[in-house]
Design an enzyme around this catalytic site. Structure first.
Site, PDB file in Angstrom:
ATOM      1  N   ASP A  56       0.796  -1.234  -0.018  1.00 18.17           N
ATOM      2  CA  ASP A  56      -0.245  -0.107  -0.316  1.00 18.17           C
ATOM      3  C   ASP A  56       0.560   0.892  -0.129  1.00 18.17           C
ATOM      4  O   ASP A  56       2.153   1.335   0.443  1.00 18.17           O
ATOM      5  CB  ASP A  56      -1.201   0.316   1.394  1.00 18.17           C
ATOM      6  CG  ASP A  56      -2.327  -0.965   0.947  1.00 18.17           C
ATOM      7  OD1 ASP A  56      -2.369  -0.745  -0.039  1.00 18.17           O
ATOM      8  OD2 ASP A  56      -2.443  -1.096   2.204  1.00 18.17           O
ATOM      9  N   TYR A  84       6.148  -8.141   8.591  1.00 12.63           N
ATOM     10  CA  TYR A  84       6.322  -6.359   9.052  1.00 12.63           C
ATOM     11  C   TYR A  84       6.261  -6.314  10.305  1.00 12.63           C
ATOM     12  O   TYR A  84       5.539  -6.930  11.735  1.00 12.63           O
ATOM     13  CB  TYR A  84       3.813  -6.334   8.335  1.00 12.63           C
ATOM     14  CG  TYR A  84       3.825  -6.824   6.989  1.00 12.63           C
ATOM     15  CD1 TYR A  84       3.468  -5.588   5.602  1.00 12.63           C
ATOM     16  CD2 TYR A  84       3.031  -8.011   6.834  1.00 12.63           C
ATOM     17  CE1 TYR A  84       3.142  -6.005   4.256  1.00 12.63           C
ATOM     18  CE2 TYR A  84       2.759  -8.499   5.712  1.00 12.63           C
ATOM     19  CZ  TYR A  84       2.988  -8.004   5.065  1.00 12.63           C
ATOM     20  OH  TYR A  84       2.111  -7.931   3.193  1.00 12.63           O
ATOM     21  N   ASP A  98      -6.761   2.250   8.081  1.00 13.80           N
ATOM     22  CA  ASP A  98      -5.801   2.713   8.592  1.00 13.80           C
ATOM     23  C   ASP A  98      -5.792   4.314   8.480  1.00 13.80           C
ATOM     24  O   ASP A  98      -6.774   5.004   9.061  1.00 13.80           O
ATOM     25  CB  ASP A  98      -4.680   1.892   7.277  1.00 13.80           C
ATOM     26  CG  ASP A  98      -5.141   2.235   5.643  1.00 13.80           C
ATOM     27  OD1 ASP A  98      -6.330   2.964   5.871  1.00 13.80           O
ATOM     28  OD2 ASP A  98      -4.614   1.352   4.564  1.00 13.80           O
ATOM     29  N   ARG A 190      -4.133  -4.470   8.202  1.00 12.29           N
ATOM     30  CA  ARG A 190      -5.841  -3.529   8.399  1.00 12.29           C
ATOM     31  C   ARG A 190      -6.128  -4.411   9.100  1.00 12.29           C
ATOM     32  O   ARG A 190      -7.001  -3.608  10.165  1.00 12.29           O
ATOM     33  CB  ARG A 190      -5.752  -2.891   6.510  1.00 12.29           C
ATOM     34  CG  ARG A 190      -4.825  -1.297   6.260  1.00 12.29           C
ATOM     35  CD  ARG A 190      -5.121  -1.305   5.262  1.00 12.29           C
ATOM     36  NE  ARG A 190      -5.703  -2.191   3.853  1.00 12.29           N
ATOM     37  CZ  ARG A 190      -6.263  -1.403   3.467  1.00 12.29           C
ATOM     38  NH1 ARG A 190      -6.985  -0.380   3.604  1.00 12.29           N
ATOM     39  NH2 ARG A 190      -5.813  -2.642   2.188  1.00 12.29           N
TER      40      ARG A 190
END
Length: 237
Positions: A56, A84, A98, A190
């Site tokens: 993203d 992540y 988000d 998310r």
């Protein structure tokens, strides 16, 4: 082993290039930039360039870009485990889960204990069903989900199986929760942030995200756009 300068033939034969995608860039923008740099420096009119898994715009970190014949390996690379790091902000939600959209609801966090946090981590470790966010590029009825979301149209989104093999948190900045996650293909961090808040009888959204690893490939060994140019043939050649 130090990286030697690339040749035009290297890119045609095929390369797996690791990039640290800057915050604010789309994956598509980075692929376009890399393709343009290769074409310009090597004098190549046409070269296949593609990425192995979207990141993203609001996330930074590892984006694998394949060139030439190695674009055939994109699907294989997409299926690998990912890691992540980031931050979950407890106490408020956003429609996109988000920072792409504004906070729409606020929730109390005073009731949340360290034990509550640990129990929530356990709930989202292992295999479970996850519902992707409505602000995503997944398709339904031929349209991207975010197209429905931006028009305010409701759409039913089915859950799908994901696996999180490691979920580690640091609550020293509570209600900001820093985390590290190792997960399967198709996991939405998310959605994890949103669901984590619900599991704590509160709300949450993802406020920072960085992809640090895909399979055996680490962001520590990646190029920036600037450093990549140092390994390209000079335009005079």
């Amino acid at each position: 082993m130090e990286q030697e300068q690339f040749t035009p033939e290297d890119f045609k034969t095929g390369q797996i290039l690791l990039f640290d995608k800057p915050l604010g860039w789309t994956s598509f923008q980075l692929v376009n930039k890399v393709r343009w740099l290769i074409r310009k420096s090597c004098g190549i009119k046409k070269i296949k360039v593609g990425h192995a898994g979207t990141l993203d715009p609001l996330a930074s970190g590892l984006l694998i870009i394949c060139t030439g014949k190695f674009t055939k390996r994109i699907q294989e690379l997409q299926g690998q485990e990912k890691e992540y790091t980031g931050t979950i902000s407890l106490g408020s939600t956003t429609p996109s889960y988000d920072l792409e959209t504004e906070v729409d609801q606020e929730f109390p966090v005073d009731h949340i204990t360290e034990e509550d946090l640990n129990q929530a981590v356990l709930k989202f470790t292992g295999e479970f069903e996850q519902r992707p966010p409505v602000f995503s590029a997944l398709k339904k009825e031929g349209k991207r989900l975010y197209e429905f979301a931006r028009k305010g149209e409701e759409v039913k989104i089915n859950t799908r199986p994901v696996e999180i093999s490691k979920f580690e948190i640091d609550s020293s900045r509570f209600p900001e929760i820093d985390f590290r996650v190792v997960c399967s293909k198709g996991t939405y961090i998310r959605s994890l942030a949103h669901d984590f808040g619900k599991a704590l009888n509160s709300g949450a959204h993802l406020s920072a995200l960085r992809r640090t690893r895909i399979g055996e490939y680490s962001v520590e060994n990646s190029f920036s756009v600037e450093s990549f140019q140092n390994f390209l043939p000079s335009q005079e050649n």
